[in-house]
Write a protein that holds these residues in place. Structure first.
Motif, PDB file in Angstrom:
ATOM      1  N   PRO A  70      79.781 -41.389  68.461  1.00 52.17           N
ATOM      2  CA  PRO A  70      79.328 -41.022  67.171  1.00 52.17           C
ATOM      3  C   PRO A  70      79.499 -42.190  66.241  1.00 52.17           C
ATOM      4  CG  PRO A  70      81.392 -40.055  67.509  1.00 52.17           C
ATOM      5  CD  PRO A  70      81.100 -41.041  68.829  1.00 52.17           C
ATOM      6  N   SER A  91      78.633 -29.638  61.991  1.00 49.76           N
ATOM      7  CA  SER A  91      78.920 -30.871  62.368  1.00 49.76           C
ATOM      8  C   SER A  91      77.992 -31.864  62.985  1.00 49.76           C
ATOM      9  CB  SER A  91      80.337 -31.187  62.708  1.00 49.76           C
ATOM     10  OG  SER A  91      80.625 -32.646  62.918  1.00 49.76           O
ATOM     11  N   ASN A  92      77.393 -32.921  62.352  1.00 50.19           N
ATOM     12  CA  ASN A  92      76.348 -33.937  63.265  1.00 50.19           C
ATOM     13  C   ASN A  92      76.884 -35.086  63.630  1.00 50.19           C
ATOM     14  OD1 ASN A  92      74.321 -31.612  62.662  1.00 50.19           O
ATOM     15  ND2 ASN A  92      74.445 -32.210  60.689  1.00 50.19           N
ATOM     16  N   SER A  93      76.720 -35.669  64.837  1.00 49.88           N
ATOM     17  CA  SER A  93      76.955 -36.953  64.993  1.00 49.88           C
ATOM     18  C   SER A  93      75.797 -37.583  65.389  1.00 49.88           C
ATOM     19  CB  SER A  93      78.216 -36.849  65.935  1.00 49.88           C
ATOM     20  OG  SER A  93      77.730 -36.295  67.212  1.00 49.88           O
ATOM     21  N   ALA A 107      86.524 -37.892  64.025  1.00 48.59           N
ATOM     22  CA  ALA A 107      86.233 -38.471  65.210  1.00 48.59           C
ATOM     23  C   ALA A 107      87.238 -39.493  65.886  1.00 48.59           C
ATOM     24  CB  ALA A 107      85.140 -39.127  65.128  1.00 48.59           C
ATOM     25  N   LEU A 163      85.481 -34.745  68.518  1.00 50.50           N
ATOM     26  CA  LEU A 163      85.103 -34.330  67.264  1.00 50.50           C
ATOM     27  C   LEU A 163      86.192 -33.115  66.772  1.00 50.50           C
ATOM     28  CD1 LEU A 163      81.214 -34.741  66.756  1.00 50.50           C
ATOM     29  CD2 LEU A 163      82.995 -36.386  66.089  1.00 50.50           C
ATOM     30  N   VAL A 174      79.142 -39.504  61.446  1.00 51.04           N
ATOM     31  CA  VAL A 174      79.244 -38.053  61.648  1.00 51.04           C
ATOM     32  C   VAL A 174      78.967 -37.586  60.155  1.00 51.04           C
ATOM     33  CG1 VAL A 174      81.235 -36.617  61.853  1.00 51.04           C
ATOM     34  CG2 VAL A 174      80.882 -38.702  63.427  1.00 51.04           C
ATOM     35  N   THR A 175      78.385 -36.314  59.947  1.00 52.31           N
ATOM     36  CA  THR A 175      78.192 -35.751  58.638  1.00 52.31           C
ATOM     37  C   THR A 175      78.745 -34.389  59.068  1.00 52.31           C
ATOM     38  OG1 THR A 175      76.094 -35.024  59.490  1.00 52.31           O
ATOM     39  CG2 THR A 175      76.152 -37.044  58.134  1.00 52.31           C
ATOM     40  N   THR A 179      85.412 -37.441  57.832  1.00 45.81           N
ATOM     41  CA  THR A 179      84.286 -36.761  57.145  1.00 45.81           C
ATOM     42  C   THR A 179      84.700 -35.296  56.650  1.00 45.81           C
ATOM     43  OG1 THR A 179      82.719 -38.126  58.481  1.00 45.81           O
ATOM     44  CG2 THR A 179      81.951 -36.260  56.932  1.00 45.81           C
TER      45      THR A 179
END
Length: 198
Positions: A181, A191-193, A149, A162, A184-185, A140
């Motif tokens: 995850p 960073s979000n999973s 990831a 990550l 994933v953004t 991402t």
């Protein structure tokens, strides 16, 4: 087996009665054709596995008896012999890639290496940096960074890592987590999973 002297070949159970097995042209996908019996009926299937033995996709095939599978030269189609018919199925590889800060980052498998090859290509200066990471599951990108990831198995425990990279492929930060995850953004600040709630 990676070669004829391999003492630890990769094995897996396809959970079906196998008719034929074929590698694609570069050894990145294995097509396993056969049938699976359920409570109601017998289903013709082609399961696709990566070189590590992980199932990537599954294709249900109509008809009574699947008897053969064959790859087209560039591995973008398979031909399936079912009963007295030949079916053609297009194969769309799931490319992992991202674009950020004039850098294209993409992943691909080489037939002779288990690690995923990651290329950071600065398209403005035409400079490429290559890294190898085992079991990459997603890439991402946003702004000036990308997050890759990956999955690892150690001591019977599965973890996911990550890693945030800059535009020249240098890892800036890394976190190991115990939840998968699925999505994933990446934003300017974090960073979000996301893991589904099962």
């Amino acid at each position: 087996m990676r070669n004829e002297l391999d003492t630890e070949p990769i094995t897996f159970n396809s959970d079906m009665s196998i008719v034929e097995v074929r590698w694609n042209h570069n050894g990145s996908l294995l097509a396993v054709a056969g049938s699976q019996t359920t409570a109601e009926k017998e289903i013709n299937l082609v399961k696709f596995y990566n070189p590590n033995g992980h199932m990537v996709r599954q294709l249900k095939v109509p008809g009574k008896k699947l008897s053969s599978v064959s790859w087209e030269g560039g591995s973008l189609r398979v031909a399936l012999a079912v009963d007295s018919f030949i079916y053609f199925a297009n194969i769309r590889p799931d490319y992992k890639w991202g674009y950020y800060s004039d850098t294209l980052v993409y992943a691909f498998l080489k037939p002779d290496i288990l690690d995923t090859c990651i290329v950071f290509w600065d398209i403005k200066n035409n400079v490429r940096t290559v890294k190898y990471i085992l079991n990459v599951i997603s890439i991402t990108a946003h702004g000036e960074h990308c997050v890759i990831a990956s999955k690892s198995h150690e001591n019977g425990k599965t973890t996911w890592t990550l890693t945030i990279f800059n535009a020249i492929g240098t890892p800036l930060d890394s976190r190991t987590i115990e939840l998968e995850p699925v999505s994933v953004t990446l934003t300017n600040s974090c960073s979000n999973s996301i893991k589904p709630n099962h």
